[in-house]
Design an enzyme around this catalytic site. Structure first.
Site, short mmCIF file in Angstrom:
data_model
loop_
_atom_site.label_atom_id
_atom_site.label_comp_id
_atom_site.label_asym_id
_atom_site.label_seq_id
_atom_site.Cartn_x
_atom_site.Cartn_y
_atom_site.Cartn_z
N LYS A 1 5.97 16.41 -6.33
CA LYS A 1 5.89 15.02 -6.79
C LYS A 1 4.58 14.80 -7.54
CE LYS A 1 6.10 12.82 -2.73
NZ LYS A 1 6.34 11.66 -1.87
N TYR B 1 -22.94 -0.51 -16.03
CA TYR B 1 -22.40 -1.87 -15.94
C TYR B 1 -22.96 -2.60 -14.72
CZ TYR B 1 -18.66 -1.20 -19.40
OH TYR B 1 -17.94 -1.00 -20.54
C1 LIG Z 1 9.61 12.93 2.09
C2 LIG Z 1 8.41 13.77 1.90
N1 LIG Z 1 8.42 15.02 2.38
C3 LIG Z 1 7.34 15.83 2.25
C4 LIG Z 1 6.21 15.42 1.62
C5 LIG Z 1 5.03 16.34 1.51
O1 LIG Z 1 3.96 15.87 2.28
P1 LIG Z 1 2.60 16.71 2.41
O2 LIG Z 1 1.98 16.66 1.07
O3 LIG Z 1 1.83 15.99 3.45
O4 LIG Z 1 2.98 18.09 2.79
C6 LIG Z 1 6.15 14.12 1.11
C7 LIG Z 1 4.94 13.67 0.46
O5 LIG Z 1 4.61 12.54 0.25
C8 LIG Z 1 7.29 13.27 1.26
O6 LIG Z 1 7.29 12.02 0.80
#
Ligand SMILES: Cc1ncc(COP(=O)(O)O)c(C=O)c1O
Length: 364
Positions: free
Chosen positions: A34, A261
């Site tokens: 992701k 700033y």
């Molecule tokens: C549904 C789901 N599974 C797994 C993960 C992976 O999590 P991690 O990065 O803590 O391993 C995420 C990350 O946000 C997630 O939303």
């Protein structure tokens, strides 16, 4: 030559994948890519991980899934969150796997798949305590009964997500595991065989071996980190990404000179100040102003004044040989991302995901 860049150590990614596999023997691994693989570059990381025989890829939405398909990635891809109806046509067309949360979503997806004459591989997400997405366990039972009538959906997995695998008291996670086990039992009794069963994200891979089931989903551990910087585990993992910039401008100023700033910093004495071409547009947040440190020629230098969109100013008074063009490390090489996240009042995930488009990615 870049102004600001992320150095991504591919050998460390391979190392981390080996460490994860060793921690969850017998389970397959889904790499969660992701948010552009948490800033590491989704396509590059997918190619690398596919080369390492990764079993599954996870993404956040259909756009991320299609980016991988367009790059020629043919490995199974699951959208680990949820999709909205507008995403369904392209998801079906491109053979993307989907998590189901509601009966309505299932019937809409089935209708789209029917329209295209295809079958969609789906996972049923059970909300065992995260409270974000997924079907309540009691809804899952009748749903699993009725799923068979949705002929264009193939149930290939059952999953859940933990809300607090890092808590010292494991009771809540254990209860989530128990709820999930009930759903697994129901699916089993209804004759759904060969399902991928997945619950663990990175920290649960470490803390909850009973939750490995036959597939684990890992994101942050691939990048060499865990949410709390867990001791021991940290030693098994290697940080992957170092954020770097270089000195663009250097000046000697007298005592009492305002910097940046809002003049949040006045030099307490004559000082040498370096300006770096990195700012909050690159993900180096304003909360790091007057707090963070960076590394220059192996020495720590404090950030002074307020971080702006494109620039950050540092005190280099104790590095006499500092020169324009010198490389500066914002994290990596002795300054850990945990430290930066603490200074930024953020979690390491946010710092990585927040790296901007302008940050060049260099794979080494
Ligand atoms: C549904 C789901 N599974 C797994 C993960 C992976 O999590 P991690 O990065 O803590 O391993 C995420 C990350 O946000 C997630 O939303």
């Amino acid at each position: 030559m870049h102004r600001v860049w992320a150095e991504i150590d591919t050998a460390s990614v391979r190392h981390n994948l080996r460490a994860i596999r060793a921690r969850a023997p017998g389970a397959k691994v889904m790499a969660v890519l992701k948010a552009n693989a948490y800033g590491h570059g989704a396509v590059e990381m997918a190619r690398l991980l596919v080369g390492q025989g990764i079993d599954h890829l996870g993404v956040g939405d259909s756009g991320e899934a299609l980016e991988l398909r367009d790059a020629g990635i043919t490995a199974p891809i699951l959208i680990v969150g949820g999709i909205i109806p507008g995403e369904m046509p392209r998801v079906v067309e491109n053979g993307i796997e989907v998590n189901l949360h509601t009966v309505q979503m299932a019937s809409e997806l089935n209708a789209e798949a029917q329209r295209q004459g295809r079958t969609v591989r789906v996972h049923l997400k059970i909300d065992t305590g995260m409270g974000r997405l997924g079907m309540q366990p009691f809804e899952a039972v009748p749903f699993l009964h009725s799923l068979r009538s949705l002929r264009n959906l193939e149930l290939v997995g059952l999953c859940t997500h933990f809300s607090s695998p890092y808590e010292e008291n494991p009771a809540f996670t254990q209860r989530q595991i128990e709820y999930f086990n009930l759903a697994v039992e129901v699916a089993d009794r209804l004759g759904y065989g060969g399902l991928s069963l997945h619950a663990s994200s990175s920290l649960a891979i470490w803390n909850h071996p009973l939750a490995h089931f036959n597939l684990v989903r890992t994101g942050i551990a691939l990048w060499g980190l865990l949410p709390g910087g867990e001791e021991g585990w940290e030693q098994a993992l290697k940080p992957v990404l170092a954020l770097k910039s270089r000195i663009l401008f250097l000046k000697d100023v007298p005592e009492g000179t305002p910097i940046g700033y809002n003049r949040t910093y006045y030099t307490p004495a004559p000082m040498r100040i370096a300006t770096l071409p990195v700012g909050y547009n690159d993900g180096y947040r304003t909360s790091l102003s007057n707090r963070a440190q960076v590394s220059l020629r192996g020495r720590r230098c404090p950030v002074v004044g307020r971080v702006s969109m494109d620039y950050t100013t540092i005190d280099v008074g104790h590095v006499p040989d500092a020169a324009v063009g010198d490389e500066v490390t914002l994290f990596g090489d002795g300054i850990s991302l945990y430290e930066v996240a603490t200074w930024a009042e953020a979690i390491p995930y946010e710092v990585l995901c927040g790296l901007g488009r302008r940050v060049a990615r260099e794979y080494i």
